[in-house]
Motif scaffolding. Structure first.
Motif, PDB file in Angstrom:
ATOM      1  N   ALA A 128       0.763  -1.329   0.062  1.00 27.02           N
ATOM      2  CA  ALA A 128       0.134   0.008   0.011  1.00 27.02           C
ATOM      3  C   ALA A 128       0.945   1.310   0.232  1.00 27.02           C
ATOM      4  CB  ALA A 128      -0.902  -0.072   1.315  1.00 27.02           C
ATOM      5  N   MET A 129       1.923   1.226   0.603  1.00 31.19           N
ATOM      6  CA  MET A 129       2.969   2.241   0.757  1.00 31.19           C
ATOM      7  C   MET A 129       3.636   2.459  -1.113  1.00 31.19           C
ATOM      8  SD  MET A 129       5.194   1.630   4.190  1.00 31.19           S
ATOM      9  CE  MET A 129       4.813   2.421   5.612  1.00 31.19           C
ATOM     10  N   ASN A 130       3.802   1.352  -1.594  1.00 32.07           N
ATOM     11  CA  ASN A 130       4.171   1.419  -2.938  1.00 32.07           C
ATOM     12  C   ASN A 130       3.053   1.914  -3.887  1.00 32.07           C
ATOM     13  OD1 ASN A 130       5.125  -1.649  -5.018  1.00 32.07           O
ATOM     14  ND2 ASN A 130       5.217   0.711  -5.571  1.00 32.07           N
ATOM     15  N   VAL A 131       1.638   1.828  -3.445  1.00 24.55           N
ATOM     16  CA  VAL A 131       0.623   2.360  -4.090  1.00 24.55           C
ATOM     17  C   VAL A 131       0.707   4.020  -3.871  1.00 24.55           C
ATOM     18  CG1 VAL A 131      -1.878   2.769  -4.014  1.00 24.55           C
ATOM     19  CG2 VAL A 131      -0.930   0.460  -4.067  1.00 24.55           C
ATOM     20  N   ALA A 161      -4.772  -1.740   4.347  1.00 25.69           N
ATOM     21  CA  ALA A 161      -4.018  -2.188   5.478  1.00 25.69           C
ATOM     22  C   ALA A 161      -2.717  -1.268   5.321  1.00 25.69           C
ATOM     23  CB  ALA A 161      -3.731  -3.687   5.881  1.00 25.69           C
ATOM     24  N   GLY A 162      -2.757  -0.205   4.965  1.00 21.36           N
ATOM     25  CA  GLY A 162      -1.578   0.546   4.687  1.00 21.36           C
ATOM     26  C   GLY A 162      -1.388   1.953   5.480  1.00 21.36           C
ATOM     27  N   ALA A 163      -0.092   2.619   5.229  1.00 18.54           N
ATOM     28  CA  ALA A 163      -0.213   3.926   6.210  1.00 18.54           C
ATOM     29  C   ALA A 163       0.661   4.728   5.330  1.00 18.54           C
ATOM     30  CB  ALA A 163       0.680   3.646   7.311  1.00 18.54           C
ATOM     31  N   ALA A 164       0.820   6.311   5.749  1.00 15.93           N
ATOM     32  CA  ALA A 164       1.734   7.130   5.062  1.00 15.93           C
ATOM     33  C   ALA A 164       3.153   6.992   5.593  1.00 15.93           C
ATOM     34  CB  ALA A 164       1.124   8.382   5.539  1.00 15.93           C
ATOM     35  N   ARG A 165       3.390   6.135   6.785  1.00 16.06           N
ATOM     36  CA  ARG A 165       4.787   5.937   7.198  1.00 16.06           C
ATOM     37  C   ARG A 165       4.439   4.944   8.417  1.00 16.06           C
ATOM     38  NH1 ARG A 165       2.724  10.408   8.363  1.00 16.06           N
ATOM     39  NH2 ARG A 165       3.486  11.353   6.178  1.00 16.06           N
ATOM     40  N   VAL A 179      -6.089   1.691  11.984  1.00 14.32           N
ATOM     41  CA  VAL A 179      -7.151   2.411  11.386  1.00 14.32           C
ATOM     42  C   VAL A 179      -6.988   3.791  11.418  1.00 14.32           C
ATOM     43  CG1 VAL A 179      -9.732   3.050  11.852  1.00 14.32           C
ATOM     44  CG2 VAL A 179      -9.043   0.381  11.819  1.00 14.32           C
ATOM     45  N   GLU A 180      -6.267   4.286  12.405  1.00  9.95           N
ATOM     46  CA  GLU A 180      -6.078   5.616  12.663  1.00  9.95           C
ATOM     47  C   GLU A 180      -5.293   6.408  11.626  1.00  9.95           C
ATOM     48  OE1 GLU A 180      -7.551   4.044  16.343  1.00  9.95           O
ATOM     49  OE2 GLU A 180      -5.855   3.585  15.228  1.00  9.95           O
ATOM     50  N   GLN A 181      -4.317   5.413  11.224  1.00  9.11           N
ATOM     51  CA  GLN A 181      -3.095   5.813  10.325  1.00  9.11           C
ATOM     52  C   GLN A 181      -3.712   5.916   8.988  1.00  9.11           C
ATOM     53  OE1 GLN A 181      -0.108   2.596  11.187  1.00  9.11           O
ATOM     54  NE2 GLN A 181       1.243   4.236  11.141  1.00  9.11           N
ATOM     55  N   SER A 182      -4.895   5.168   8.636  1.00  8.69           N
ATOM     56  CA  SER A 182      -5.754   5.135   7.502  1.00  8.69           C
ATOM     57  C   SER A 182      -6.811   6.369   7.645  1.00  8.69           C
ATOM     58  CB  SER A 182      -6.419   3.930   7.155  1.00  8.69           C
ATOM     59  OG  SER A 182      -5.649   2.744   6.657  1.00  8.69           O
TER      60      SER A 182
END
Length: 402
Positions: free
Chosen positions: A153-156, A174-178, A326-329
């Motif tokens: 998802a980081m790749n996306v 199930a990703g995040a900005a960091r 969830v908070e990161q998303s």
């Protein structure tokens, strides 16, 4: 309809990594499914230890691409949520991995020996750039969608920042900005387990015994990160493993007095399976790439990084996931709104932990299918702060059977 699948490696020639170092030849292993009609290409980005083998292949045994099973075989395929009779699906193994794409275990043509730790440091940006070059070779310009889970998802997100005009729709699952500090800390311990193994030899272990013990510990830390408290409680509790559980000699005499617990047995089994299939150096390289990723790097903010993307982004998170929360998303979706990017945050009620995106295909399939077919207006997509059972479209179970 004849179901087209390809398993191949393309030589992209010399490649310069973001760190500034180059290698004379980058080979990228990829699989493709379905037929390209000009505007139906979907790029899938795999997670940390995944391969290009995302869907089941009628022409291949179980061992395709060095990974025992298709990692999203219940989501991708003919008639599945990501329907390979409608879309041309491409999944490429990332640089630095050990499943066919050039990485530390590959032979350095200049020396005739495996690169080992002489391989250049790899970033998520390098993965994206290699995928862009691969798609150019395949004749694919603009993508209908790019979809990935976990570090995929980081790749996306890097695609949306780096090639905003090349993507119509995207999904961060199930990703995040960091990553947060807790995960960075655990990843650092996992890497230290590898480099402290007496067999590691500075990463040049290919003509001797690999650092299996260290890699086993690293993977066990990872497994605990992927599960949730609830799922571990349900799966193992405090139970002792049965007598038939294979255990090496107790590490010390006093240990024999205490039970060998199911949770230990499970982690030992998973580690042993993993060390048979994965390279320790690749684990170092890929976790560092994940740890390094920061969507806002080089920009004023996450919103600024995404501002040029004019397509639609579906953000999916799982309530039991403490690795990519969830908070990161939520924060990612907020950044999109701030940037004027069309976004929906679909929260999936699950106590499986981070692994949910792999083990609950019936929950992730419908929103992805809706995104591809109808965009964010799709019926199976809800933009909810709190999951509500009624928000989820009923799942057609046959979509997910073999």
């Amino acid at each position: 309809m004849h179901h087209m699948t390809t398993q191949d490696t393309i030589d992209l020639g010399s490649f310069t990594f973001e760190c500034g170092e180059s290698i004379p030849t980058l080979e990228v292993a990829y699989e493709s499914y379905g037929e390209f009609t000009g505007d139906n290409a979907v790029l899938l980005c795999h997670a940390l230890t995944g391969s290009a083998h995302v869907a089941r292949r009628p022409d291949a045994g179980d061992g395709t691409a060095g990974q025992a099973r298709a990692w999203w075989g219940d989501v991708v395929g003919p008639g599945k949520a990501i329907d390979t009779t409608e879309y041309y699906v491409v999944c490429a193994n990332v640089p630095g991995s050990c499943y066919g794409t050039t990485g530390p275990s590959s032979t350095n043509p200049d020396t005739g020996e495996p690169y080992g730790t002489d391989f250049p440091p790899v970033t998520v940006g390098d993965w994206t750039r290699a995928q862009r070059k691969l798609l150019d070779e395949l004749g694919v310009g603009r993508l209908h969608a790019v979809i990935g889970g976990s570090v995929g998802a980081m790749n996306v997100l890097d695609w949306l920042r780096r090639y905003p005009d090349d993507v119509e729709r995207a999904a961060s699952v199930a990703g995040a900005a960091r990553l947060d500090a807790q995960c960075l800390g655990l990843d650092a311990i996992a890497r230290r387990a590898i480099t402290a193994d007496p067999n590691w030899n500075g990463g040049h272990y290919y003509d001797g015994d690999p650092p299996e013990e260290g890699l086993a510990r690293a993977r066990q830390i990872g497994h605990v990160m992927y599960l949730s408290k609830a799922s571990m409680g349900r799966k193992f509790g405090r139970r002792s493993a049965g007598r038939e559980a294979a255990r090496d000699e107790p590490p010390d005499a006093a240990a024999a007095f205490f039970p060998y617990r199911e949770v230990e047995s499970y982690l030992d089994y998973q580690a042993e399976k993993f060390t048979d299939r994965f390279d320790a150096n690749s684990y170092l390289y890929l976790t560092r790439a994940m740890d390094d990723f920061d969507l806002s790097a080089g920009y004023d903010s996450d919103a600024d990084a995404l501002a040029a993307f004019e397509g639609e982004l579906l953000v999916c998170s799982f309530t039991g996931d403490w690795h990519f929360t969830v908070e990161q998303s939520d924060a990612l979706a907020d950044a999109c709104r701030e940037a004027g990017v069309a976004v929906a945050h679909h929260i999936i009620d699950s106590d499986h932990g981070h692994d949910a995106f792999l083990v609950e295909p019936e929950k992730i399939g419908p929103p992805l299918s809706a995104l591809l077919a109808e965009g964010l207006s799709g019926r199976a997509i809800s933009d909810t702060e709190e999951p509500d059972e009624d928000e989820f479209a009923p799942v057609h179970t046959s979509l997910f059977s073999d």
